[in-house]
Design a protein around this motif. Structure first.
Motif, PDB file in Angstrom:
ATOM      1  N   GLU A  64       1.725   4.450   7.328  1.00  0.00           N
ATOM      2  CA  GLU A  64       1.347   3.511   8.163  1.00  0.00           C
ATOM      3  C   GLU A  64       0.505   2.560   7.763  1.00  0.00           C
ATOM      4  O   GLU A  64      -0.412   2.974   6.896  1.00  0.00           O
ATOM      5  CB  GLU A  64       1.164   4.184   9.646  1.00  0.00           C
TER       6      GLU A  64
ATOM      7  N   TYR B  69       0.712  -1.181   0.201  1.00  0.00           N
ATOM      8  CA  TYR B  69       0.018   0.083   0.114  1.00  0.00           C
ATOM      9  C   TYR B  69       0.819   1.395   0.049  1.00  0.00           C
ATOM     10  O   TYR B  69       1.829   1.315   0.532  1.00  0.00           O
ATOM     11  CB  TYR B  69      -0.873  -0.042   1.076  1.00  0.00           C
TER      12      TYR B  69
ATOM     13  N   VAL C 203      -9.911   4.054   1.202  1.00  0.00           N
ATOM     14  CA  VAL C 203     -10.393   2.810   2.133  1.00  0.00           C
ATOM     15  C   VAL C 203     -11.308   2.005   1.044  1.00  0.00           C
ATOM     16  O   VAL C 203     -11.010   0.698   0.865  1.00  0.00           O
ATOM     17  CB  VAL C 203     -10.767   2.750   3.275  1.00  0.00           C
TER      18      VAL C 203
ATOM     19  N   ASN D  85      -8.003  -1.225   8.686  1.00  0.00           N
ATOM     20  CA  ASN D  85      -9.162  -1.068   7.658  1.00  0.00           C
ATOM     21  C   ASN D  85      -9.118  -1.427   6.054  1.00  0.00           C
ATOM     22  O   ASN D  85     -10.131  -1.712   5.184  1.00  0.00           O
ATOM     23  CB  ASN D  85      -9.820   0.243   7.802  1.00  0.00           C
ATOM     24  N   TRP D  86      -7.952  -1.340   5.587  1.00  0.00           N
ATOM     25  CA  TRP D  86      -7.546  -1.708   4.391  1.00  0.00           C
ATOM     26  C   TRP D  86      -7.660  -3.133   3.947  1.00  0.00           C
ATOM     27  O   TRP D  86      -8.096  -3.596   2.763  1.00  0.00           O
ATOM     28  CB  TRP D  86      -6.070  -1.362   3.940  1.00  0.00           C
TER      29      TRP D  86
ATOM     30  N   ASN E 244      -3.146   0.464   7.778  1.00  0.00           N
ATOM     31  CA  ASN E 244      -4.284   0.582   8.158  1.00  0.00           C
ATOM     32  C   ASN E 244      -5.118  -0.595   8.237  1.00  0.00           C
ATOM     33  O   ASN E 244      -5.164  -1.154   7.054  1.00  0.00           O
ATOM     34  CB  ASN E 244      -4.922   1.884   7.262  1.00  0.00           C
TER      35      ASN E 244
ATOM     36  N   ASN F  37      -8.775   8.361   2.358  1.00  0.00           N
ATOM     37  CA  ASN F  37      -7.633   7.402   2.473  1.00  0.00           C
ATOM     38  C   ASN F  37      -8.117   6.254   1.118  1.00  0.00           C
ATOM     39  O   ASN F  37      -7.593   5.186   1.415  1.00  0.00           O
ATOM     40  CB  ASN F  37      -7.635   6.800   3.756  1.00  0.00           C
TER      41      ASN F  37
END
Length: 416
Positions: free
Chosen positions: A247, A243, A363, A251-252, A249, A361
């Motif tokens: 940092e 990615y 997401v 949630n990804w 995440n 983001n």
């Protein structure tokens, strides 16, 4: 007009040559000295008629020890030139610095140290220069001559890449035989960059195999990269998803398979550091590789993360044999590129309408990519993967046929 560049050492060498020519009775002209040493003739004349009163500075010494220079030379010859992959001087400096920091952790290697290194081994600079011209689109003559193929100058335009590809296939077979790599332990590794924000209805991809990939190529892309490894026997390793971000995440990766592997980089592409971490912590185990185990063979391109001294030494220590696709690699059909184009990308044709609202983001886009990627990977059965190797002409059957044809032609030509 470009500025003439020379050093005090160059000037002193020109003055020495002039003095020796005077003593021998065959005085060399200022203009001839100028052409020979690339120094303006007026500068040479002034220095001869009015010598400098400043003391001559001591010759520069490279920070690299003799042992470091020998190891660097070995890597350039064996890891870069022999594999026909592109390598810039900056990349050489970075690897020289990695050698230096083993002994001096806080030290650094400057480009001047690399220039001094090439003065010690000038033939390396010439070989790299010749090889790197290929990448810059120089005449094919250099390319084929380097492959030791002889032909008439008026036939250059008639040549295509088929001879080069056939030769590379033969080199691949030689590599398999020489290293005694079992058929079920031969793999193809490749990285693909996917664009998430320019419309997943028709997924866009970039295959990165060059060292100096300009960031401008990707500045409008919100990248997500994958590393895929498939075996000649039809096996696929758990994929790596890289990615773009600072940092990771969680949630990804909602609802992702547990065996997938992840990484995060500022560019969204693989880096040498991340590649080393992946091999140490994941691929070594997944490939069942080790110094006391049968050899593993990996076919891969000349991306910057694949050709560092650290990576090559790590693979050599763990009995992992690397066979590089020459730079540029776009003419060689790798099995993974076949799978990406024919199996992975078509999966995105069935997406709903493009997203109209994108969170900061992205997401939702990353989750959507993961979902579609999972569905696409489920289609990569053993048969599909083997077919990809066959279509790339890298199956053992096709390689054996080319290998046998070469042996027959050798016997016909030389009667041996």
């Amino acid at each position: 007009m470009s500025k003439v560049r020379y050093t005090e050492e160059d000037l002193q060498e020109a003055l020495k040559t002039y003095r020796e020519s005077v003593q021998s009775g065959k005085r060399i002209s200022y203009n001839e000295l100028s052409r020979k040493f690339n120094i303006p003739s007026d500068t040479i004349r002034r220095r001869i008629n009015k010598p400098s009163t400043k003391p001559m500075p001591p010759p520069k010494q490279s920070a690299l020890t003799r042992e470091m220079q020998i190891e660097l030379k070995k890597w350039i010859c064996k890891g870069i030139i022999d594999n026909q992959i592109y390598c810039s001087r900056e990349f050489i400096r970075q690897n020289a610095e990695s050698l230096y920091k083993f002994k001096f952790p806080n030290g650094e290697i400057k480009m001047d140290d690399i220039k001094l290194f090439f003065k010690t081994f000038p033939y390396l600079a010439q070989m790299l220069s010749t090889q790197n011209r290929i990448r810059l689109g120089q005449p094919d003559l250099d390319y084929f001559e380097r492959m030791e193929w002889k032909y008439r100058l008026d036939d250059i335009e008639k040549l295509d890449m088929s001879e080069f590809i056939d030769q590379w296939h033969l080199n691949l077979m030689d590599w398999i035989v020489e290293n005694e790599v079992p058929e079920n332990r031969i793999y193809n590794l490749d990285e693909t960059c996917f664009d998430l924000t320019r419309g997943l209805m028709k997924l866009q991809t970039k295959y990165v195999d060059e060292e100096e990939t300009s960031n401008s190529k990707f500045q409008k892309w919100d990248l997500l990269s994958t590393i895929m490894i498939v075996s000649l026997s039809g096996k696929i390793l758990p994929p790596v998803i890289i990615y773009k971000g600072e940092e990771f995440n969680l949630n990804w990766i909602k609802n992702n398979p547990k065996n997938w592997v992840y990484g995060v980089t500022n560019s969204g592409r693989i880096t040498p550091e991340l590649m080393m971490n992946l091999f140490r912590n994941h691929f070594l185990r997944l490939l069942d590789a080790g110094k006391d185990k049968p050899p593993i063979g990996i076919i891969l391109n000349g991306h910057i993360s694949h050709k560092t001294i650290e990576f090559q030494n790590f693979c050599e220590f763990n009995n992992i044999k690397l066979h590089y696709v020459p730079t540029p690699s776009r003419e060689i059909k790798q099995p993974i590129k076949n799978l990406i184009e024919n199996i992975i990308k078509p999966q995105w044709k069935c997406l709903d309408a493009p997203f109209t609202q994108i969170d900061p983001n992205i997401v939702s886009l990353k989750n959507e990519f993961n979902f579609k990627y999972k569905l696409a990977l489920e289609k990569l059965t053993s048969k599909v993967i083997k077919n990809a190797w066959t279509e790339s002409e890298l199956s053992m059957k096709k390689l054996d046929a080319k290998y046998e044809e070469r042996e027959i032609n050798f016997i016909k030509n030389y009667g041996i």
